[in-house]
Design a protein around this motif. Structure first.
Motif, PDB file in Angstrom:
ATOM      1  N   VAL A   9       0.827  -1.207   0.000  1.00 51.51           N
ATOM      2  CA  VAL A   9       0.000   0.000   0.000  1.00 51.51           C
ATOM      3  C   VAL A   9       0.865   1.263   0.000  1.00 51.51           C
ATOM      4  O   VAL A   9       0.493   2.281  -0.592  1.00 51.51           O
ATOM      5  CB  VAL A   9      -0.980   0.010   1.199  1.00 51.51           C
ATOM      6  CG1 VAL A   9      -0.231   0.074   2.529  1.00 51.51           C
ATOM      7  CG2 VAL A   9      -1.975   1.155   1.082  1.00 51.51           C
ATOM      8  N   HIS A  10       2.047   1.212   0.618  1.00 49.72           N
ATOM      9  CA  HIS A  10       2.949   2.364   0.595  1.00 49.72           C
ATOM     10  C   HIS A  10       3.437   2.643  -0.824  1.00 49.72           C
ATOM     11  O   HIS A  10       3.614   3.805  -1.220  1.00 49.72           O
ATOM     12  CB  HIS A  10       4.145   2.136   1.520  1.00 49.72           C
ATOM     13  CG  HIS A  10       3.782   2.101   2.978  1.00 49.72           C
ATOM     14  ND1 HIS A  10       2.924   3.012   3.543  1.00 49.72           N
ATOM     15  CD2 HIS A  10       4.177   1.266   3.977  1.00 49.72           C
ATOM     16  CE1 HIS A  10       2.806   2.747   4.843  1.00 49.72           C
ATOM     17  NE2 HIS A  10       3.543   1.704   5.123  1.00 49.72           N
ATOM     18  N   GLN A  63       6.693  14.709  12.737  1.00 55.82           N
ATOM     19  CA  GLN A  63       6.314  14.796  11.332  1.00 55.82           C
ATOM     20  C   GLN A  63       6.218  13.378  10.760  1.00 55.82           C
ATOM     21  O   GLN A  63       7.171  12.605  10.828  1.00 55.82           O
ATOM     22  CB  GLN A  63       7.349  15.599  10.542  1.00 55.82           C
ATOM     23  CG  GLN A  63       7.366  17.084  10.869  1.00 55.82           C
ATOM     24  CD  GLN A  63       6.139  17.807  10.349  1.00 55.82           C
ATOM     25  OE1 GLN A  63       5.445  17.339   9.456  1.00 55.82           O
ATOM     26  NE2 GLN A  63       5.862  18.973  10.911  1.00 55.82           N
ATOM     27  N   ARG A  64       5.053  13.033  10.212  1.00 52.65           N
ATOM     28  CA  ARG A  64       4.836  11.691   9.697  1.00 52.65           C
ATOM     29  C   ARG A  64       4.553  11.728   8.203  1.00 52.65           C
ATOM     30  O   ARG A  64       3.858  12.609   7.723  1.00 52.65           O
ATOM     31  CB  ARG A  64       3.659  11.015  10.419  1.00 52.65           C
ATOM     32  CG  ARG A  64       3.873  10.851  11.911  1.00 52.65           C
ATOM     33  CD  ARG A  64       2.639  10.259  12.568  1.00 52.65           C
ATOM     34  NE  ARG A  64       2.802  10.149  14.001  1.00 52.65           N
ATOM     35  CZ  ARG A  64       3.288   9.077  14.622  1.00 52.65           C
ATOM     36  NH1 ARG A  64       3.672   8.027  13.906  1.00 52.65           N
ATOM     37  NH2 ARG A  64       3.405   9.047  15.923  1.00 52.65           N
ATOM     38  N   ARG A  65       5.072  10.736   7.496  1.00 51.88           N
ATOM     39  CA  ARG A  65       4.828  10.604   6.074  1.00 51.88           C
ATOM     40  C   ARG A  65       3.684   9.639   5.824  1.00 51.88           C
ATOM     41  O   ARG A  65       3.499   8.668   6.566  1.00 51.88           O
ATOM     42  CB  ARG A  65       6.075  10.071   5.362  1.00 51.88           C
ATOM     43  CG  ARG A  65       7.069  11.141   5.019  1.00 51.88           C
ATOM     44  CD  ARG A  65       8.354  10.628   4.418  1.00 51.88           C
ATOM     45  NE  ARG A  65       8.282   9.361   3.726  1.00 51.88           N
ATOM     46  CZ  ARG A  65       9.366   8.659   3.380  1.00 51.88           C
ATOM     47  NH1 ARG A  65      10.567   9.125   3.666  1.00 51.88           N
ATOM     48  NH2 ARG A  65       9.261   7.516   2.742  1.00 51.88           N
ATOM     49  N   LEU A  66       2.918   9.876   4.755  1.00 53.29           N
ATOM     50  CA  LEU A  66       1.849   8.953   4.376  1.00 53.29           C
ATOM     51  C   LEU A  66       2.415   7.568   4.080  1.00 53.29           C
ATOM     52  O   LEU A  66       1.794   6.551   4.387  1.00 53.29           O
ATOM     53  CB  LEU A  66       1.116   9.489   3.146  1.00 53.29           C
ATOM     54  CG  LEU A  66       0.001   8.610   2.587  1.00 53.29           C
ATOM     55  CD1 LEU A  66      -1.127   8.444   3.615  1.00 53.29           C
ATOM     56  CD2 LEU A  66      -0.553   9.206   1.293  1.00 53.29           C
ATOM     57  N   ASP A 110       6.188  14.580  -4.230  1.00 54.29           N
ATOM     58  CA  ASP A 110       7.236  13.662  -3.797  1.00 54.29           C
ATOM     59  C   ASP A 110       6.849  13.125  -2.421  1.00 54.29           C
ATOM     60  O   ASP A 110       6.846  13.864  -1.435  1.00 54.29           O
ATOM     61  CB  ASP A 110       8.577  14.394  -3.731  1.00 54.29           C
ATOM     62  CG  ASP A 110       9.728  13.471  -3.343  1.00 54.29           C
ATOM     63  OD1 ASP A 110       9.474  12.313  -2.947  1.00 54.29           O
ATOM     64  OD2 ASP A 110      10.890  13.919  -3.428  1.00 54.29           O
ATOM     65  N   HIS A 111       6.546  11.841  -2.361  1.00 54.28           N
ATOM     66  CA  HIS A 111       6.045  11.272  -1.096  1.00 54.28           C
ATOM     67  C   HIS A 111       7.084  11.341   0.016  1.00 54.28           C
ATOM     68  O   HIS A 111       6.739  11.332   1.208  1.00 54.28           O
ATOM     69  CB  HIS A 111       5.604   9.820  -1.312  1.00 54.28           C
ATOM     70  CG  HIS A 111       6.744   8.842  -1.467  1.00 54.28           C
ATOM     71  ND1 HIS A 111       7.170   8.036  -0.453  1.00 54.28           N
ATOM     72  CD2 HIS A 111       7.540   8.565  -2.527  1.00 54.28           C
ATOM     73  CE1 HIS A 111       8.174   7.279  -0.867  1.00 54.28           C
ATOM     74  NE2 HIS A 111       8.413   7.584  -2.137  1.00 54.28           N
ATOM     75  N   LYS A 112       8.358  11.445  -0.340  1.00 56.86           N
ATOM     76  CA  LYS A 112       9.404  11.515   0.683  1.00 56.86           C
ATOM     77  C   LYS A 112       9.480  12.893   1.331  1.00 56.86           C
ATOM     78  O   LYS A 112      10.093  13.060   2.383  1.00 56.86           O
ATOM     79  CB  LYS A 112      10.753  11.152   0.061  1.00 56.86           C
ATOM     80  CG  LYS A 112      10.827   9.703  -0.404  1.00 56.86           C
ATOM     81  CD  LYS A 112      12.189   9.384  -1.005  1.00 56.86           C
ATOM     82  CE  LYS A 112      12.245   7.931  -1.451  1.00 56.86           C
ATOM     83  NZ  LYS A 112      13.562   7.587  -2.050  1.00 56.86           N
ATOM     84  N   ARG A 113       8.873  13.883   0.694  1.00 52.38           N
ATOM     85  CA  ARG A 113       8.902  15.247   1.228  1.00 52.38           C
ATOM     86  C   ARG A 113       7.547  15.674   1.787  1.00 52.38           C
ATOM     87  O   ARG A 113       7.428  16.775   2.348  1.00 52.38           O
ATOM     88  CB  ARG A 113       9.331  16.230   0.136  1.00 52.38           C
ATOM     89  CG  ARG A 113      10.724  15.967  -0.420  1.00 52.38           C
ATOM     90  CD  ARG A 113      11.085  16.969  -1.509  1.00 52.38           C
ATOM     91  NE  ARG A 113      11.087  18.331  -0.990  1.00 52.38           N
ATOM     92  CZ  ARG A 113      11.192  19.415  -1.757  1.00 52.38           C
ATOM     93  NH1 ARG A 113      11.281  19.281  -3.072  1.00 52.38           N
ATOM     94  NH2 ARG A 113      11.195  20.616  -1.216  1.00 52.38           N
ATOM     95  N   LEU A 114       6.531  14.817   1.629  1.00 56.95           N
ATOM     96  CA  LEU A 114       5.193  15.154   2.106  1.00 56.95           C
ATOM     97  C   LEU A 114       4.974  14.567   3.495  1.00 56.95           C
ATOM     98  O   LEU A 114       5.048  13.349   3.685  1.00 56.95           O
ATOM     99  CB  LEU A 114       4.136  14.603   1.136  1.00 56.95           C
ATOM    100  CG  LEU A 114       2.677  14.863   1.512  1.00 56.95           C
ATOM    101  CD1 LEU A 114       2.354  16.352   1.448  1.00 56.95           C
ATOM    102  CD2 LEU A 114       1.736  14.085   0.602  1.00 56.95           C
ATOM    103  N   SER A 115       4.734  15.420   4.469  1.00 52.70           N
ATOM    104  CA  SER A 115       4.535  14.944   5.832  1.00 52.70           C
ATOM    105  C   SER A 115       3.487  15.794   6.533  1.00 52.70           C
ATOM    106  O   SER A 115       3.177  16.911   6.105  1.00 52.70           O
ATOM    107  CB  SER A 115       5.849  14.978   6.625  1.00 52.70           C
ATOM    108  OG  SER A 115       6.305  16.315   6.762  1.00 52.70           O
TER     109      SER A 115
END
Length: 224
Positions: free
Chosen positions: A182-183, A208-211, A196-201
């Motif tokens: 799912v990730h 700070q948590r990432r999806l 960018d999923h690595k920069r979205l938190s």
């Protein structure tokens, strides 16, 4: 505050025009199955067809995220995809509800050019087991939940068309070829949306948590 009130007012005032399906030509309503009636399946298809037309109209007006639900009512019999009692009857009914309207929606988005930058995602929370769900000594007709192997389909929005990625084992039970967590799915969706999923938190419980947590890779093979 005044600007917020004005925005809310504009949103409310735009709703009647957006939801007025009488503006749609008869051939469009027919394509979505939105003009059908006379049977339970026809009524279900018509309801979902109207929702798909509404989704297209919202996208045309710049709404960034639209979510449609298929099924959802519990009780007996179930009017959703949760096929514990009778898989063939249950999924046959639900597929008949969504198949024509979804095909019409994609066709409509392609016709207007909106499919190029609109990602259509059809998914659920899990699949079904390839074996029957039943009591001991009973041949059941239902299927239980299965999180180890199921399908998601996507269209438009930068996804490669006419393409299948991954496969389950010979029983259709578990993903064995190019399994997607799912990730990974979330990372790919965010990439297609230009993020960018690595920069979205988000800030949650003091951190700070990432999806995608500390996981997730963009599935480049499915990109057009």
């Amino acid at each position: 505050r005044i600007a917020s009130y004005e925005l809310a007012a504009r949103m409310q005032m735009s709703i009647p025009e957006v939801t007025d399906l009488t503006r749609e030509p008869a051939h469009v309503l027919r394509a979505y199955g939105a003009d059908e009636s006379g049977s339970k399946i026809a009524d279900l298809r018509a309801s979902y067809g109207r929702n798909c037309i509404l989704a297209r109209r919202l996208v045309e007006r710049g709404v960034r995220f639209v979510q449609l639900f298929s099924g959802g009512a519990f009780g007996r019999p179930r009017h959703n995809w949760d096929g514990h009692e009778d898989m063939v009857k249950n999924h046959g009914r639900e597929a008949a509800r969504v198949d024509q309207p979804l095909a019409a929606l994609i066709t409509d988005l392609r016709r207007t050019g909106l499919l190029d930058d609109t990602l259509v995602l059809f998914t659920s929370e899990f699949g079904r087991t390839p074996f029957a769900q039943s009591s001991s000594g009973v041949l059941g007709t239902g299927r239980d939940h299965n999180q180890y192997g199921f399908s998601v389909w996507m269209a438009g929005g930068g996804v490669k068309p006419g393409f299948t990625y991954g496969a389950t084992d010979e029983f259709g039970c578990s993903a064995v070829e190019n399994p997607v967590h799912v990730h990974d799915l979330h990372a790919t969706i965010l990439h297609l949306a230009g993020l960018d999923h690595k920069r979205l938190s988000i800030y949650h419980n003091g951190i700070q948590r990432r999806l995608t947590d500390v996981h997730g890779e963009v599935i480049t093979d499915v990109l057009a």
